[in-house]
Structures are given as C-alpha cells and as structure tokens.
Design a protein around this motif. Structure first.
Motif, PDB file in Angstrom:
ATOM      1  N   SER A   1      -4.369   7.490  -2.929  1.00 50.93           N
ATOM      2  CA  SER A   1      -4.593   6.575  -2.051  1.00 50.93           C
ATOM      3  C   SER A   1      -5.376   7.009  -0.649  1.00 50.93           C
ATOM      4  O   SER A   1      -5.003   7.777  -0.022  1.00 50.93           O
ATOM      5  CB  SER A   1      -3.656   5.301  -1.532  1.00 50.93           C
ATOM      6  OG  SER A   1      -3.791   4.471  -0.811  1.00 50.93           O
TER       7      SER A   1
ATOM      8  N   ALA B   1      -5.786   5.001   1.836  1.00 53.80           N
ATOM      9  CA  ALA B   1      -5.313   4.034   3.063  1.00 53.80           C
ATOM     10  C   ALA B   1      -5.250   4.525   4.213  1.00 53.80           C
ATOM     11  O   ALA B   1      -4.566   5.738   4.399  1.00 53.80           O
ATOM     12  CB  ALA B   1      -4.002   3.350   2.413  1.00 53.80           C
TER      13      ALA B   1
ATOM     14  N   SER C   1       0.602  -1.294  -0.097  1.00 52.35           N
ATOM     15  CA  SER C   1       0.069  -0.081  -0.145  1.00 52.35           C
ATOM     16  C   SER C   1       0.970   1.043  -0.080  1.00 52.35           C
ATOM     17  O   SER C   1       0.482   2.293  -0.829  1.00 52.35           O
ATOM     18  CB  SER C   1      -1.008   0.146   1.545  1.00 52.35           C
ATOM     19  OG  SER C   1      -1.823   1.132   1.354  1.00 52.35           O
TER      20      SER C   1
END
Length: 550
Positions: free
Chosen positions: A344, A346, A303
């Motif tokens: 992202s 995340a 990630s």
C-alpha cells in the motif's frame, strides 16, 4: 388548563409534542451514536433488555465521548461540588441581614437544605443531568418527597429523566409549565405501582399470564390553577397548584393522581434556540467535525488492515490450489516468483495529522484545552485560581442558565418541603420567608468573591502608603468604613454569622473604650497638673530661700 377529568386532552397534547420533536430527534440520534452512547435509540420502540445496543462498533473514535464526560465533571465540581457547601441563603433586606438572630436562622436553614441534598441521591442524579446537558444540550431532573408532608419526613429523591422520555410545554418565560414523561412498563410493574384493583382488565390479564409486553404510561405534572401557597401551608393533594397523574397512553386510563406545591421538573438547557424550546450546545457545534473524525479513523483502520494483512498478487497459474495463508497451511505452487504481497502507498502521516487536528478541534468545542489541569509539575494555588476564573468566563452564560433553570428552583423547593414538614423551625421574628436570595459559594463563585477581597486589600494598603506622607495625607485613613469592610470581608470569605459580633455590641464596646480613654486622659491631665503645681511650689520656696526638705 389540563385536568385529569379530561385525560384524552392530556394524551392529545402529548402526541402533538411527540410529533413536533421528530426533526430534532434526528440530530439527537447522531449525538447518541457518537457523543453519548447508551442513552437510547430515538426511533426504536421499547424492546426491554433485548433492545439495548451494547455493541457500538460504528463508533471508531471516543474523543467526543470523553470530552463531554469531562466537561460535565468540571461543571459538577465547580458549581455543585459534593465536598463543600456550595450555596448559602441570605436575606434581601439590609434590616434582616443586620439582625443577628435572623441571620443565624437563615444560615442554619441553608445548612439544613444542604444536608438534605447530601442525604439524598442529588449528586448522582445531578451528574447524570450534567452529562445529558453537555451532550444533548437539554436535560430534565425531577425532585420529589419520599413521603407526603402530613407523614413523617423521609427525605427527598431525584430522578434524572432520559431525554428520550421527556417532553414539556414552556410558559411565556420559557420555563417548564407542563411536564410529560413517556414510560414503557410491563404489567407486573404497573400492578406493583398502583395495585391490582386500579388497573384495567387488559393489564390484569397480562399480569396473570406473566406477559413481557410493555404498555405506555404517561406521567404528567401540569399547572392546575393560579393559587399562591405559602411555604408552611398544607392543603389536600388534589387542590395543590401543580397536579400530577399517570395515564395509559393507549386507553387514557388514569392510574393515579395527586398534587405538588411546586413544579417538580426542572429543564436546564445549555443555550436556548430561537423558535424552539429545545437547547443546543457543544455537541451540536462539534457534530460536523465529530462525524468527519469518526469516518477518518474508520478509513485509517481499513487502510492499516491492508498493510497488516496485505492482499496477494499472483501470476496466472502460479498457484495450483486456492491460496491458504493460515498458520501451518500447505500450498502447491508452480512459481514462487509469481507471488508477491500488495504494498500500500497510503500516507499514514498525513492521515494521522488530520486525525489529531480533528481531535483537538472537538476538544476545543468542549473547552477541554482550557479546563484540564497540567500533568506536571503540580499546579500552584494561584494557577488553580486562574483556571477557575477562566472557567467562569467561558461558561458564564451556561452557569447562569443552570442556576436559573435548575438550582434556584430546586433549592427553593427543598426549603419549602422541609419547612412544611417541620424540619426547619420558624424564624425568630416575623418575616416574609420568600424574601431571601441564594448565593453560590462553589469554587467559581469563591473566585469572584476572593477577587473583590483582594481589591479591598490593595485599596487599604494604598491608603496606608499615602498616609505615611504625613500632614493632610493622613486624612485618607478616615475615608474607609472599616466596620462595613470587615463585615463584607467576612461575607466574601463565607464565614458564619456567629463569627461576627452584633453592631450594637461593637458600638457599646467602642463607646466604653472612648469613656475609658477619656478617664485615662483626665487622670493623666490631673497628674500633670499636680506635678506642675508641685514644681511651682518648690521653685517659689527656692526663690524665698526656704530649703526644700521634700
């Protein structure tokens, strides 16, 4: 029982052990991958140097690797610390313990055994054994003399056997009865070990053409018969209670054979497993968290890679050529607004907290949170003592099993080998050389004895405080046996026997002191009587009116 006269039966028994172990080897392979790397693949045959997997890119978190090494180092330092003599030999009978000469002899014998261990590779191989124990929970170590007892003494040597190579058959008590080790040797090594004249033709051919082919050689140490052998008895190798042999795994060819007086292989286990000869330990308990942690770190890195080098979102026909993001690259585009980096979403904070939680959990399985010392400020002596006592409680069952399965038979075998070789002189009086116990005086054992000494000290202090009340309270000082307390305190503090005097000498000095005290009291009484008589005489003279001219 096994016999080299029927090597096929030995091979058959070994193959049966190989087959039975396939299930547990699957768990061991996972432990090798994530806890104890470089211990050998269990489902890969040989391969030599080319078969070693040096690149461990499937290992993303080393918490378990560090934890099992640190736990092994803690056990080594606490139980068999190389810096101190960590054991003593003591007589079982009180009669021998009270004999000054016998006590000095057994202490000298224990010191000789310790010196021999220090001169050997014991500390190196013991550490490897502890590492195997804290990872696979079953380990094996072999102790052998460098030379035969009828030759000049050349010392002893230890070999920590990789768990991949070792197999054993237990006896009724679970101890090792027959030990097997699977070796894969090239022809050059076989010829070097046994000589060109003792090997079969196929080994000779492979040796002559310098082939790198590996051949199976099975080492076996097996129970030969039930005879009892004393510490100083020398008998021919092929008649000794434990036989050994090197046998070809493919053709059952016996390359060499001999005998031992005691089983040379010791099999310590972390904890015994019901219905299995193999042990289980911290790595087995922690394996689920270890696998989860490793996968979590792998996903976290994947990630973060997307954040560091994000994917590009490009409108259709916004770029005329393939997008090149390398340094100094040139790209032809129609619309700069039609390109943007993928952002992202995340939650790295949530991932990090999960990783930390799993790392702490893995460390707790290996007792790291309990065993590690404070970084600052430096620990006091009392805190170190408390830490050792805590280790004693946490690892008490494992320590007891290590002593029973490894250290006790190892020290007994070392003593017997030294005695047979004449390196330990006979005792000063006739006695049974097997009537001794081994006491461990490493930091863990010392902490327990120091606690006993502290209890005695507190007790005597309390009696003294009570006696200060006077009267009948002073009688409590007659309760302790001070001679016994003093001698036990010396034993608890591991003082040599020659630091304490013989009981007979002490009793003689006490009797002499009593005689001198009686003489002094008689002389004082006589002097008092003389002075009293003189005073009476002077008083009588005064009464009669006689002047005193003295």
């Amino acid at each position: 029982m096994l016999s080299t006269s029927d090597p096929q039966n030995i091979i058959k028994r070994f193959r049966s052990l190989q087959s039975e172990r396939k299930t547990v080897e699957q768990t061991w392979q996972a432990i090798e991958n994530y806890v104890a790397p470089y211990k050998g693949k269990f489902f890969r045959e040989g391969g030599g140097e080319g078969g070693v997997e040096w690149n461990k890119r499937n290992l993303y978190d080393s918490t378990a690797v560090q934890a099992h090494i640190q736990l092994a180092a803690s056990i080594h330092g606490a139980l068999t610390n190389p810096a101190i003599q960590w054991f003593e030999m003591r007589w079982r009978s009180k009669e021998n313990r009270d004999n000054q000469e016998a006590q000095e002899w057994i202490e000298a014998a224990g010191k000789r055994v310790y010196d021999e261990l220090q001169d050997s590779n014991f500390n190196l191989e013991a550490n490897n054994t502890y590492r195997t124990l804290t990872s696979f929970a079953t380990s094996a170590i072999i102790e052998e003399p460098v030379a035969e007892p009828d030759e000049d003494w050349k010392g002893i040597t230890f070999t920590s056997v990789p768990v991949k190579q070792m197999y054993f058959e237990p006896d009724a008590t679970g101890q090792c009865r027959n030990f097997y080790r699977l070796l894969r040797w090239r022809a050059s090594k076989i010829v070097s070990k046994f000589g060109i004249d003792t090997v079969p033709d196929r080994i000779k051919t492979a040796f002559e053409i310098a082939s790198d082919q590996e051949f199976e050689v099975i080492f076996v140490a097996f129970e030969r018969h039930e005879s009892e052998v004393g510490s100083g008895t020398i008998i021919p190798p092929k008649k000794r209670p434990i036989g050994w042999a090197y046998i070809g795994g493919d053709d059952a060819h016996v390359y060499g054979e001999g005998g031992y007086y005691e089983q040379p292989a010791f099999i310590p286990r972390w904890e015994t497993t019901d219905e299995s000869m193999w042990g289980h330990g911290p790595a087995h308990y922690a394996l689920a968290d270890i696998l989860t942690l490793n996968k979590m770190v792998e996903l976290d890195l994947a990630s973060r890679e997307k954040v560091i080098d994000p994917a590009m979102l490009i409108n259709e026909r916004a770029v005329l050529t393939n997008l090149d993001l390398s340094a100094g690259a040139q790209n032809v585009v129609r619309d700069m607004e039609g390109m943007r980096a993928f952002e992202s979403a995340a939650r790295f904070d949530a991932v990090e907290s999960t990783i930390v939680r799993l790392q702490m959990a893995v460390q707790r399985y290996f007792y790291i949170d309990q065993l590690e010392l404070k970084q600052s400020p430096a620990m006091t002596a009392t805190e170190v003592q408390v830490r050792y006592e805590l280790m004693q409680r946490l690892l008490s069952s494992t320590m007891a099993r290590l002593k029973e399965d490894f250290l006790n038979p190892c020290l007994q075998r070392t003593f017997n080998m030294l005695y047979r070789a004449g390196e330990i002189t006979p005792p000063p009086i006739e006695m049974d050389l097997m009537e001794y116990d081994i006491e461990y005086i490493g930091p863990l054992s010392r902490s327990m004895k120091f606690d006993q000494s502290a209890s005695v000290e507190r007790w005597v202090t309390q009696l003294q405080l009570i006696a200060q009340l006077g009267g009948e309270a002073e009688q409590v000082l007659l309760v302790p046996d001070y001679d016994r307390i003093a001698r036990q305190a010396a034993a608890n503090l591991n003082l040599p026997a020659d630091f304490t005097r013989k009981k007979e000498e002490v009793a003689a000095d006490v009797e002499q002191a009593k005689v001198q005290q009686a003489r002094a009291a008689s002389a004082e009484a006589a002097a008092n009587e003389s002075a009293a008589a003189k005073n009476l005489g002077q008083a009588e003279q005064l009464r009669q009116g006689v002047p005193n001219i003295g």
